[in-house]
Design a protein around this motif. Structure first.
Motif, short mmCIF file in Angstrom:
data_model
loop_
_atom_site.label_atom_id
_atom_site.label_comp_id
_atom_site.label_asym_id
_atom_site.label_seq_id
_atom_site.Cartn_x
_atom_site.Cartn_y
_atom_site.Cartn_z
N ILE A 163 24.09 -54.76 -42.81
CA ILE A 163 25.09 -54.25 -41.87
C ILE A 163 26.49 -54.58 -42.35
O ILE A 163 27.42 -53.77 -42.25
CB ILE A 163 24.81 -54.79 -40.45
N GLY A 164 26.66 -55.78 -42.88
CA GLY A 164 27.97 -56.17 -43.41
C GLY A 164 28.40 -55.31 -44.59
O GLY A 164 29.56 -54.95 -44.72
N ALA B 125 27.37 -52.22 -45.12
CA ALA B 125 27.59 -50.86 -44.64
C ALA B 125 28.94 -50.71 -43.94
O ALA B 125 29.56 -49.64 -43.99
CB ALA B 125 26.47 -50.44 -43.69
N THR B 126 29.40 -51.77 -43.29
CA THR B 126 30.67 -51.71 -42.58
C THR B 126 31.84 -52.24 -43.42
O THR B 126 32.95 -52.33 -42.91
CB THR B 126 30.60 -52.51 -41.27
N HIS B 127 31.57 -52.61 -44.66
CA HIS B 127 32.59 -53.11 -45.60
C HIS B 127 33.32 -54.34 -45.05
O HIS B 127 34.51 -54.50 -45.25
CB HIS B 127 33.61 -52.02 -45.95
N SER B 128 32.60 -55.18 -44.34
CA SER B 128 33.20 -56.42 -43.85
C SER B 128 32.92 -57.54 -44.84
O SER B 128 31.95 -57.51 -45.58
CB SER B 128 32.65 -56.78 -42.47
N SER B 129 33.79 -58.53 -44.85
CA SER B 129 33.60 -59.65 -45.77
C SER B 129 33.25 -60.90 -44.96
O SER B 129 33.84 -61.19 -43.93
CB SER B 129 34.86 -59.89 -46.59
#
Length: 88
Positions: free
Chosen positions: A39-40, A42-46
């Motif tokens: 999920i991280g 896919a959402t481009h979160s770090s």
């Protein structure tokens, strides 16, 4: 030839239950960390370098440790049953 159907099963020890639930918990934790990574990504979160390393370490090591714990439970139950059958 008669068979003894009144055989008593060997009771489950508390340690076996604890090891089995620890194994199950590690597998669930590993799956959850895997989905968090997916999920991280896919959402481009770090997550930061520390959390990223911890998540990947859990995903790689937890299933191995869970498998070892299940093998310990399995072998100990086989040994306990063999000792119980030997005493008869």
């Amino acid at each position: 030839m008669s068979t003894d159907n009144s055989r008593e099963d060997v009771p489950v020890r508390r340690v076996d239950r604890i090891l089995a639930f620890m194994s199950l918990g590690l597998l669930v934790l590993s799956i959850l960390c895997f989905f968090v990574i997916l999920i991280g990504a896919a959402t481009h979160s770090s997550f930061g370098p520390l959390w990223s390393a911890v998540l990947r370490l859990v995903v790689f090591l937890a299933p191995v440790i869970a498998f070892v714990l299940l093998m310990v439970v399995l072998i100990s139950s086989f040994v306990r049953r063999a000792r119980a059958n030997k005493g008869r």
